[in-house]
Design an enzyme around this catalytic site. Structure first.
Site, PDB file in Angstrom:
ATOM      1  N   LYS A  78      47.248  14.229  51.841  1.00 59.98           N
ATOM      2  CA  LYS A  78      47.578  15.298  50.886  1.00 59.98           C
ATOM      3  C   LYS A  78      47.142  14.831  49.502  1.00 59.98           C
ATOM      4  O   LYS A  78      47.595  13.805  49.006  1.00 59.98           O
ATOM      5  CB  LYS A  78      49.075  15.579  50.907  1.00 59.98           C
ATOM      6  N   LYS A 121      45.100  18.283  53.383  1.00 60.55           N
ATOM      7  CA  LYS A 121      45.512  19.331  52.452  1.00 60.55           C
ATOM      8  C   LYS A 121      45.054  18.999  51.046  1.00 60.55           C
ATOM      9  O   LYS A 121      45.267  17.873  50.621  1.00 60.55           O
ATOM     10  CB  LYS A 121      47.041  19.445  52.492  1.00 60.55           C
TER      11      LYS A 121
HETATM   12  C1  PBG Z   1      55.814  20.279  48.452  1.00 66.39           C
HETATM   13  C2  PBG Z   1      54.635  21.120  48.808  1.00 66.39           C
HETATM   14  C3  PBG Z   1      53.661  21.683  47.964  1.00 66.39           C
HETATM   15  C4  PBG Z   1      52.839  22.477  48.792  1.00 66.39           C
HETATM   16  C5  PBG Z   1      53.333  22.353  50.077  1.00 66.39           C
HETATM   17  N1  PBG Z   1      54.419  21.500  50.067  1.00 66.39           N
HETATM   18  C6  PBG Z   1      53.492  21.589  46.499  1.00 66.39           C
HETATM   19  C7  PBG Z   1      53.088  20.295  45.910  1.00 66.39           C
HETATM   20  O1  PBG Z   1      52.915  19.276  46.564  1.00 66.39           O
HETATM   21  O2  PBG Z   1      52.954  20.272  44.683  1.00 66.39           O
HETATM   22  C8  PBG Z   1      51.679  23.313  48.352  1.00 66.39           C
HETATM   23  C9  PBG Z   1      51.377  24.507  49.199  1.00 66.39           C
HETATM   24  C10 PBG Z   1      50.383  25.447  48.623  1.00 66.39           C
HETATM   25  O3  PBG Z   1      49.899  25.289  47.485  1.00 66.39           O
HETATM   26  O4  PBG Z   1      50.057  26.428  49.318  1.00 66.39           O
HETATM   27  N2  PBG Z   1      55.573  18.942  48.242  1.00 66.39           N
END
Ligand code: PBG
Length: 324
Positions: free
Chosen positions: A195, A248
């Site tokens: 991520k 992601k």
């Molecule tokens: C929480 C999380 C996020 C997303 C999914 N889980 C936000 C982040 O990490 O700032 C983003 C999902 C999206 O933008 O569609 N940690």
């Protein structure tokens, strides 16, 4: 053989011919649809920053889940918000939290629909970070314990899959052990393994009201230029017990999806995030491109890169289109 004996256009001459030789296919079977849960009752609130997305209370979410299931989509991914935030994000593991209640409602209404839960603290903490803050730093190991507690509370409420999205080191191990020790042998873990600290989460942070109050997420989420490190993250998560690994966002990281696919046998999910979703919606609203065609092309690209599973806000729309 070369031209004129070989003519590649032969295999593109009609829609049936193109279908016959298509090398990958899209199916609702591989989609996960994200849903937003809010505390309260009777809610179906439009989310301003995200077209066609709503915040549901636990009592209204089952009807939406039933609609998703009827479209042939096998899973939803739940994101929650608390009634009240605090330093530790305690409502994340509350037995009567909005997510825990929503899980029970959905499993009662559609037992066959898989319920996946996002496991993170950022929406639940006053400071908006994904973990516990000590001296302005995110305390990795203390956070892992709370994430395990949160994941366990989701499993106890009936979640089929828990999905840690925080990017702490070792959190998959903590969660895996907590699930095993408590007899949840069949609760799967889908780890947000690679991520990235991405600008494409912009619209989502509005939804969860989870932007960090100070600093950013760069000390825990991955640095966008790195590809090899993503392989290390994925490898560690698999060793720690992840059943599905995730890359992601999807679109800026198609190369990472491909590398992961070539290297690992574990199913790979890709998250087509909020910013990617809204770029396309905004361009379509501005009359710059045709939404449905661009959506399908995008989903094909993610699949072609190697994703087995696509998490997307387009899931319902795409499933409807694919049924035609
Ligand atoms: C929480 C999380 C996020 C997303 C999914 N889980 C936000 C982040 O990490 O700032 C983003 C999902 C999206 O933008 O569609 N940690």
């Amino acid at each position: 053989m070369s031209f004129p004996e070989k003519r590649l256009r032969r295999l593109r001459a009609s829609s049936s011919m193109r279908r016959l030789v298509r090398q990958i296919s899209l199916s609702p079977d591989n989609f996960i649809y994200p849903l937003f849960v809010r505390p309260g009752q009777g809610l179906k609130e439009p989310i301003k920053s995200m077209t066609d997305c709503f915040g549901f209370s636990p009592d209204t979410i089952a009807a939406e889940a039933a609609e998703v299931a009827a479209l042939g989509i096998p899973a939803v991914l739940l994101f929650g918000t608390p009634k009240k935030k605090d330093e530790k994000g305690s409502e994340a593991w509350a037995e009567d939290g909005a997510v825990q209640r929503a899980i029970r409602q959905i499993k009662k209404a559609c037992p066959e629909l898989l319920v996946i839960t996002d496991v993170c603290l950022c929406a639940y903490t006053t400071h908006g970070h994904c973990g516990i803050v000590k001296n302005n730093q995110i305390d990795n190991d203390a956070t892992c314990e709370l994430l395990a507690k949160t994941a366990l509370s989701h499993a106890q409420a009936g979640a089929d899959i828990v999905a840690p999205s925080d990017m702490m080191d070792g959190r998959v191990k903590f969660i895996h052990e907590a699930l095993e020790e408590n007899g949840f042998h069949n609760t799967a873990i889908m780890a947000y393994s690679a991520k990235y600290a991405s600008a494409f989460y912009g619209p989502f942070r509005d939804v969860a009201d989870s932007a960090p109050a100070f600093g950013d997420r760069k000390t825990y989420q991955m640095d966008p230029p790195n590809a090899k490190q993503a392989m290390m993250e994925i490898e560690m998560d698999i060793k720690e017990g992840a059943d599905i690994v995730m890359v992601k966002p999807a679109l800026c990281y198609l190369d990472i999806i491909r590398r992961a696919k070539d290297r690992f046998d574990t199913p790979i999910a890709a998250y087509n995030v909020s910013g990617e979703y809204m770029m396309l919606n905004s361009a379509a609203d501005a009359g710059l491109l045709e939404k449905e065609a661009a959506m399908i092309e995008t989903l094909y690209a993610i699949k072609r890169a190697g994703a087995d599973i696509i998490i997307t806000y387009f899931a319902k729309q795409a499933a409807k289109l694919l049924r035609k």
